[in-house]
Design an enzyme around this catalytic site. Structure first.
Site, mmCIF file in Angstrom:
data_model
loop_
_atom_site.group_PDB
_atom_site.id
_atom_site.type_symbol
_atom_site.label_atom_id
_atom_site.label_comp_id
_atom_site.label_asym_id
_atom_site.label_seq_id
_atom_site.Cartn_x
_atom_site.Cartn_y
_atom_site.Cartn_z
ATOM 1 N N GLY A 31 0.790 -1.224 0.000
ATOM 2 C CA GLY A 31 0.000 0.000 0.000
ATOM 3 C C GLY A 31 0.817 1.265 0.000
ATOM 4 O O GLY A 31 2.055 1.250 0.063
ATOM 5 N N ASP A 149 6.750 -10.735 10.285
ATOM 6 C CA ASP A 149 7.647 -9.814 9.575
ATOM 7 C C ASP A 149 8.253 -8.800 10.550
ATOM 8 O O ASP A 149 8.308 -7.602 10.268
ATOM 9 C CB ASP A 149 6.903 -9.103 8.449
#
Length: 504
Positions: A31, A149
């Protein structure tokens, strides 16, 4: 989200009749992030994340909204996870969600660092991950989460008046529910960032919280040395697969020989980097226990809370004489319990109203704290509910710190008056009443507020008057309590105080 260099925004204007987009401040694989102003909340800056056009498949849209909902749910439980508080679809059909705007630095920009700074930041990272690992409610059941992550680029460090530096964990875009079967699938194949991925993550199999603990071990190593535990020949998947599965981590002492690393901390980092999950610390509580035991021996005492100036003599409150005399004449309110508590109240004087703090203590403790120093801090939240923490700290060398927290619901007009009065004066009284009968005033102290703080208080009062109604005061109070308790815990460890020395 943090502030970054502006690029030419692809989309500006008013979003959802509420968010005035200002400019593009970040871009990632999933994004784009824009700085915006929430005009409904008086122009408060926010960060708006849009799903990229290139990944706008139905599944990616579903995962994108899932990320927003995860962040919203987790941020209500932990101060160390970026808050998401709105989501929707733009007129052009692009999904978006709205986060708090955080003007700070990425952890990667602060590496390497000193041991005290390391302990402060790692402890907060662990608290945020612990919240995720404990899980959120999905369809009436609690499911743990694995971030998958964790890396310095996904950890933001922002200035904070209480903790000095406040950690926020970002990007739950590929986070995974543990033991949750649904139409949303984040399993299968490799997801993550190669230098920080656990051996089992590279296999693309099932993961649990111990995978994040491995990633944390890589981060801790890097925070102290400025380097990764391994140095593969290339950055390709195969080279990192070999490093994570078969190569022994380099020694921290070889990379930073001047660093006086406690053996206990070295052992902790190497345990987190174990190839097999069962050989690592099994949860964040184990890691936090080690970090807390190290903190008192490594971290120096905070100079902002414990001043080194000579204390004021007893009876010199620093208040105007007429106001001090009026404080001495006060009696303990009949509607308050006879116990060690603290509360704020508005004192009406002949000239104007004055914000005060009242507390009840034993006669003996009041006498012992007659010679002391006072400091204060103010923490303000607009979302999910407008609330202010007004914190006063009393320091006496013989007794240590005493904390006087007051949580003010800023949708209450009486608290508007209280904070407005607080902002108008350079000092406020701290009135001490005796626990023993007849519960009279036994001492009047005072704490000063600098000009910048008073200007902030005035701004916050105005903001609170423009906010829409909310019924989530308990959520904001819980977030404020987390920040207060973390500072309290840290200072108690440093000064070796007992919990009995703290007024709750």
């Amino acid at each position: 989200m943090s502030q970054g260099a502006f690029t030419s925004p692809k989309n500006t204007g008013l979003l959802a009749k509420r968010y005035q987009l200002k400019g593009l401040i970040g871009k990632g694989g999933m994004g784009e992030v824009f700085l915006a102003e929430d005009i409904l909340l008086g122009g408060i800056p926010v960060a708006v994340k849009f799903l990229s056009q290139t990944v706008s498949s139905p599944k990616m849209k579903q995962d994108f909204i899932r990320e927003a909902l995860m962040s919203a749910a987790l941020s209500q439980k932990s101060l160390h996870i970026v808050r998401a508080h709105d989501y929707g679809v733009s007129e052009e059909g692009k999904p978006f969600y709205v986060m708090e705007y955080l003007n700070g630095k990425s952890l990667k920009d602060l590496i390497p660092m000193t041991l005290p700074n390391f302990l402060n930041l790692v402890r907060q990272i662990c608290l945020g991950l612990q919240c995720a690992h404990q899980g959120i409610n999905v369809e009436g059941k609690i499911y743990p989460l694995v971030h998958r992550d964790i890396k310095p680029a996904n950890i933001l460090v922002v200035p904070d008046p209480i903790l000095g530096q406040l950690v926020k964990i970002l990007d739950f875009g590929i986070a995974k529910y543990v033991n949750y079967a649904s139409t949303i699938s984040t399993n299968g194949g490799f997801n993550g960032t190669l230098p920080y991925s656990s051996p089992e993550q590279l296999e693309g199999g099932e993961l649990d919280s111990r995978s994040d603990i491995y990633s944390l071990g890589v981060i801790m190593f890097e925070m102290l040395t400025g380097a990764k535990p391994w140095q593969p020949e290339t950055d390709l998947f195969g080279a990192w697969y070999k490093a994570h599965h078969f190569e022994v981590p380099r020694a921290i002492a070889d990379l930073q020989p001047q660093l006086k690393l406690p053996q206990q901390l070295n052992n902790l980092i190497m345990a987190c980097l174990a190839k097999t999950p069962s050989d690592r610390p099994q949860n964040m509580a184990v890691i936090l226990q080690v970090l807390n035991s190290l903190e008192s021996s490594i971290c120096p005492l905070s100079p902002t809370i414990v001043p080194k100036s000579t204390p004021n003599p007893p009876g010199s409150s620093g208040l105007p004489l007429a106001i001090e005399k009026q404080c001495w004449q006060l009696t303990w309110p009949e509607n308050k319990p006879i116990q060690e508590i603290v509360f704020p109240q508005l004192l009406e004087t002949a000239q104007e109203n004055l914000a005060t703090i009242s507390l009840m203590l034993s006669e003996q403790e009041i006498q012992k704290r007659a010679v002391c120093q006072l400091r204060n801090r103010f923490i303000w939240l607009t979302d999910p509910h407008p609330m202010l923490l007004w914190l006063t700290v009393i320091y006496t060398p013989a007794l240590g710190l005493k904390w006087l927290p007051c949580y003010l619901d800023m949708q209450n007009p009486q608290n508007h008056q209280l904070v407005s009065a607080l902002a108008e004066h350079e000092r406020y009284p701290v009135i001490c009443f005796t626990l023993e009968a007849p519960h009279d005033c036994a001492n009047v102290l005072s704490s000063s507020i600098d000009f910048n703080q008073r200007q902030m208080l005035k701004t916050w009062v105005k903001q609170s008057q423009n906010l829409p109604p909310s019924s989530q005061a308990h959520l904001s109070k819980n977030l404020l309590k987390q920040q207060y308790k973390q500072m309290q815990s840290r200072m108690l460890n440093q000064m070796a105080l007992t919990p009995q020395a703290v007024l709750r």
